[in-house]
Scaffold this motif. Structure first.
Motif, PDB file in Angstrom:
ATOM      1  N   CYS A 100       0.797  -1.096  -0.004  1.00 22.38           N
ATOM      2  CA  CYS A 100       0.208  -0.018  -0.066  1.00 22.38           C
ATOM      3  C   CYS A 100       0.941   1.284  -0.017  1.00 22.38           C
ATOM      4  O   CYS A 100       1.715   1.099   0.721  1.00 22.38           O
ATOM      5  CB  CYS A 100      -0.826  -0.176   1.310  1.00 22.38           C
ATOM      6  SG  CYS A 100      -1.901   1.269   1.352  1.00 22.38           S
ATOM      7  N   LEU A 101       0.754   2.214  -0.905  1.00 19.59           N
ATOM      8  CA  LEU A 101       1.245   3.354  -0.874  1.00 19.59           C
ATOM      9  C   LEU A 101       1.377   4.106   0.249  1.00 19.59           C
ATOM     10  O   LEU A 101       2.443   4.948   0.814  1.00 19.59           O
ATOM     11  CB  LEU A 101       0.986   4.420  -2.029  1.00 19.59           C
ATOM     12  CG  LEU A 101       1.088   3.781  -3.285  1.00 19.59           C
ATOM     13  CD1 LEU A 101       0.419   4.684  -4.414  1.00 19.59           C
ATOM     14  CD2 LEU A 101       2.404   3.502  -3.781  1.00 19.59           C
ATOM     15  N   HIS A 142      -9.167  -3.829  -2.070  1.00 16.61           N
ATOM     16  CA  HIS A 142      -7.958  -3.167  -1.198  1.00 16.61           C
ATOM     17  C   HIS A 142      -8.321  -1.626  -1.124  1.00 16.61           C
ATOM     18  O   HIS A 142      -8.442  -1.205  -0.241  1.00 16.61           O
ATOM     19  CB  HIS A 142      -6.549  -3.517  -1.670  1.00 16.61           C
ATOM     20  CG  HIS A 142      -5.679  -2.679  -1.198  1.00 16.61           C
ATOM     21  ND1 HIS A 142      -4.544  -3.171  -0.474  1.00 16.61           N
ATOM     22  CD2 HIS A 142      -5.347  -1.117  -0.924  1.00 16.61           C
ATOM     23  CE1 HIS A 142      -3.599  -2.275   0.053  1.00 16.61           C
ATOM     24  NE2 HIS A 142      -4.312  -1.226  -0.532  1.00 16.61           N
ATOM     25  N   GLU A 143      -8.670  -1.297  -2.300  1.00 21.66           N
ATOM     26  CA  GLU A 143      -8.912   0.276  -2.473  1.00 21.66           C
ATOM     27  C   GLU A 143     -10.245   0.657  -1.776  1.00 21.66           C
ATOM     28  O   GLU A 143     -10.321   1.488  -0.848  1.00 21.66           O
ATOM     29  CB  GLU A 143      -9.047   0.725  -3.747  1.00 21.66           C
ATOM     30  CG  GLU A 143      -7.677   0.611  -4.514  1.00 21.66           C
ATOM     31  CD  GLU A 143      -6.458   1.279  -3.875  1.00 21.66           C
ATOM     32  OE1 GLU A 143      -6.525   2.262  -3.179  1.00 21.66           O
ATOM     33  OE2 GLU A 143      -5.566   0.630  -4.083  1.00 21.66           O
TER      34      GLU A 143
HETATM   35 NI    NI Z   1      -3.546   1.076   0.067  1.00 22.44          NI
END
Ligand code: NI
Length: 186
Positions: A100-101, A142-143
């Protein structure tokens, strides 16, 4: 414009986002452009509004750079999801590694359903009701979790949580090294 990506520990990542009034949302197109630009610069395949500090129900994905013979379905997968709501989940539970960023340097296996049904508006405010499977369903889930204040590290085993505890605690303290623009809680 490249926006700072909010890092683990920032409270905005724990907010449950709200649907937007897409017809009167200020600079929606500009926000979407900025989210894509920010995601590309950080080499991500998805980015959700809380990751740029907004409590709005929006995320973007672009899997088209990953399209190949094995995954031709990625080709058209540059998409915007506004007011997204997953209405069904099904299929097998599948385990695969995620990152994840907002949580740089952490990659862990996460179990998710292999199939989802999601309703959303696209960037032209057209309504869709779509089924996604496999890796597409994973990225979208995820988003989508970000829109409900859920991070993938919430879904890993207790052991793996312990293994990552110092990294996560450092992020909460603003101690994180990253080659893209970020915003920490302090
Ligand atoms: Ni993420």
């Amino acid at each position: 414009m490249i926006l700072p990506i909010y890092i683990y520990g920032h409270p905005v990542l724990r907010k449950v986002t709200r649907d937007i009034d897409a017809n009167s949302y200020p600079n929606l197109k500009e926000l979407i452009d900025n989210m894509f630009e920010t995601m590309y610069q950080a080499e991500g395949v998805g980015l959700a509004a809380p990751q740029v500090g907004l409590e709005d129900r929006i995320f973007v994905v672009d899997l088209s750079p990953l399209a190949d013979e094995e995954h031709p379905e990625f080709k058209g997968m540059k998409k915007v999801f506004i007011n997204a709501h997953i209405t069904e989940r099904g299929g097998d539970m599948v385990i695969a590694e995620e990152g994840c960023l907002s949580i740089p340097g952490v990659h862990e296996k996460v179990s998710r359903e292999d199939e989802i049904r999601i309703s959303y508006l696209d960037e032209n405010l057209q309504a869709h009701d779509q089924i996604y499977k496999g890796y597409l369903a994973r990225v979208i889930q995820h988003e989508y979790d970000h829109l409900d204040g859920i991070l993938f590290t919430d879904k890993i085993s207790l052991l793996r949580k312990r293994m990552n505890k110092s990294k996560l605690t450092n992020m909460e303290k603003g101690k994180v090294a990253c080659d893209y623009r970020i915003k920490t809680v302090r």
